[in-house]
Design a protein around this motif. Structure first.
Motif, mmCIF file in Angstrom:
data_model
loop_
_atom_site.group_PDB
_atom_site.id
_atom_site.type_symbol
_atom_site.label_atom_id
_atom_site.label_comp_id
_atom_site.label_asym_id
_atom_site.label_seq_id
_atom_site.Cartn_x
_atom_site.Cartn_y
_atom_site.Cartn_z
ATOM 1 N N LEU A 1 0.828 -1.204 0.000
ATOM 2 C CA LEU A 1 0.000 0.000 0.000
ATOM 3 C C LEU A 1 0.864 1.256 0.000
ATOM 4 O O LEU A 1 0.551 2.243 -0.688
ATOM 5 N N ALA A 2 1.963 1.228 0.761
ATOM 6 C CA ALA A 2 2.860 2.380 0.788
ATOM 7 C C ALA A 2 3.468 2.628 -0.588
ATOM 8 O O ALA A 2 3.599 3.772 -1.031
ATOM 9 N N ALA A 3 3.848 1.549 -1.290
ATOM 10 C CA ALA A 3 4.415 1.710 -2.632
ATOM 11 C C ALA A 3 3.387 2.281 -3.592
ATOM 12 O O ALA A 3 3.701 3.148 -4.426
ATOM 13 N N LEU A 4 2.133 1.800 -3.487
ATOM 14 C CA LEU A 4 1.076 2.312 -4.364
ATOM 15 C C LEU A 4 0.820 3.790 -4.094
ATOM 16 O O LEU A 4 0.721 4.607 -5.025
ATOM 17 N N LEU A 5 0.710 4.164 -2.812
ATOM 18 C CA LEU A 5 0.480 5.570 -2.469
ATOM 19 C C LEU A 5 1.658 6.434 -2.918
ATOM 20 O O LEU A 5 1.468 7.558 -3.387
ATOM 21 N N GLY A 6 2.870 5.916 -2.750
ATOM 22 C CA GLY A 6 4.030 6.673 -3.183
ATOM 23 C C GLY A 6 4.035 6.907 -4.683
ATOM 24 O O GLY A 6 4.355 8.006 -5.152
ATOM 25 N N ALA A 7 3.674 5.889 -5.464
ATOM 26 C CA ALA A 7 3.631 6.035 -6.922
ATOM 27 C C ALA A 7 2.580 7.053 -7.338
ATOM 28 O O ALA A 7 2.821 7.909 -8.203
ATOM 29 N N VAL A 8 1.401 6.979 -6.697
ATOM 30 C CA VAL A 8 0.340 7.949 -7.013
ATOM 31 C C VAL A 8 0.774 9.357 -6.611
ATOM 32 O O VAL A 8 0.522 10.341 -7.327
ATOM 33 N N GLY A 9 1.441 9.474 -5.447
ATOM 34 C CA GLY A 9 1.908 10.782 -5.001
ATOM 35 C C GLY A 9 2.925 11.384 -5.955
ATOM 36 O O GLY A 9 2.860 12.573 -6.284
#
Length: 350
Positions: A17-25
């Motif tokens: 989830l952190a990787a997904l949020l980071g990519a979106v950010g």
């Protein structure tokens, strides 16, 4: 006891989830930097700010949960509570950023909010770091030279040391945040007084007023602005001079209550152009921001700070222009008396 749990499978979900949020950010931030200035950019800025804050709170929540599983015992309950609170704040930050972006409410406050948040975050981290390092250093010195622990005294000394360090840090961080996030407002405060001070000796009052109006509009992000001196509109941007003159005709600007002025659709903010040496010469009129909202504290203070140098520059230019006109008229009159009539006729025909 190991710092992290041995069952690494429990890390798959939070890390994913952190990787997904980071990519979106990263995608959102890169999109923001490519956008031209305007209302849409301000909307994306609010959404990006809320998303970044949400990611930071989520990281805090994830780390709190991991440390709770690893350490256990007495720290389990407070760490789990911190994790739950951070998760709630992450959701609230993302939702708040999206709501502000969608509702288009006070979009142009994003610069000030982001700048203050960054400044407070740096100050908090700096205080905690100085306090923790100072307390450990004082304890180590006490054990080395005094042969014992200072206990709570070490914490008090470290807190005092951190306070002493944070005060100058606050000024530096505040100045950095202003340069980074409010550079147009900083240019209005610091550059415009020097500019009008140079122009007052070389150009007319209209040019000085035009430069002041341009800088004021860019500094506070106003939709329109004008400078009024008596019944004369010296400069106007975003509104026709005739419209400004019609608005000002028969209006007692100084006597109008502030509450009524703020409801005015054309110029809700009026700053008197006055200086102790010359008195009041007119008004700096500012329209609302493009999203229709009024100004924050910084935007209200900046035009007041530049009012005195602008007033002096305009008045000096007007006096110089009047003196030059009188001098030219006198020279023309003397030439008419001295020059013989045929020569005047030849000069006029030539």
């Amino acid at each position: 006891m190991p710092l992290l749990p041995l069952d690494l499978t429990r890390l798959v979900w939070p890390l994913g989830l952190a990787a997904l949020l980071g990519a979106v950010g990263v995608r959102q931030v890169s999109r923001y930097w490519r956008m031209p200035p305007g209302t849409v950019r301000q909307q994306v800025r609010w959404a990006t700010f809320g998303f970044v804050c949400g990611i930071l709170f989520f990281i805090v929540s994830m780390l709190s949960g991991l440390f709770a599983d690893a350490l256990g015992s007495d720290l389990l309950f407070p760490l789990m509570v911190a994790s739950a609170i951070a998760s709630l704040l992450a959701v609230l930050a993302i939702v708040a950023g999206l709501l502000l972006s969608l509702l288009r409410y006070r979009l142009y406050d994003a610069d000030a909010v982001i700048g203050r948040s960054a400044a407070y975050g740096v100050l908090t981290l700096g205080f905690v770091a100085v306090f923790a390092a100072g307390e450990k250093a004082i304890e180590a010195l006490a054990e080395a030279y005094l042969g014992g622990s200072l206990g709570a005294t070490a914490g008090g000394i470290a807190a005092a040391l951190a306070a002493v360090v944070v005060v100058p840090l606050h000024e530096r961080v505040g100045a950095w945040a202003e340069r980074r996030f409010q550079k147009h407002l900083l240019a209005l405060r610091h550059d415009l007084p020097h500019l009008v001070g140079d122009l007052r000796e070389t150009v007319g009052a209209g040019r000085i007023a035009d430069a002041a109006v341009t800088a004021a509009m860019a500094g506070v992000q106003a939709s329109r602005a004008a400078i009024l001196a008596g019944d004369t509109v010296l400069a106007a941007h975003g509104a026709l001079p005739d419209a400004v003159a019609s608005w000002a005709h028969g209006r007692e600007i100084a006597a109008e209550p502030v509450a009524n002025a703020q409801r005015d659709p054309l110029f809700p903010m009026r700053v008197p152009l006055a200086s102790e040496a010359i008195g009041q010469i007119g008004w700096l009129l500012l329209g609302p921001r493009p999203d229709g909202s009024l100004y924050g504290r910084d935007e209200r203070e900046a035009p007041v700070e530049i009012a005195a140098p602008v007033a002096r520059a305009i008045e000096i230019a007007r006096v110089r222009e009047a003196r030059d006109r009188a001098l030219n008229d006198r020279i023309a009159a003397l030439e008419a008396l001295v020059m013989p009539a045929p020569r005047r006729d030849r000069a006029a025909s030539g």
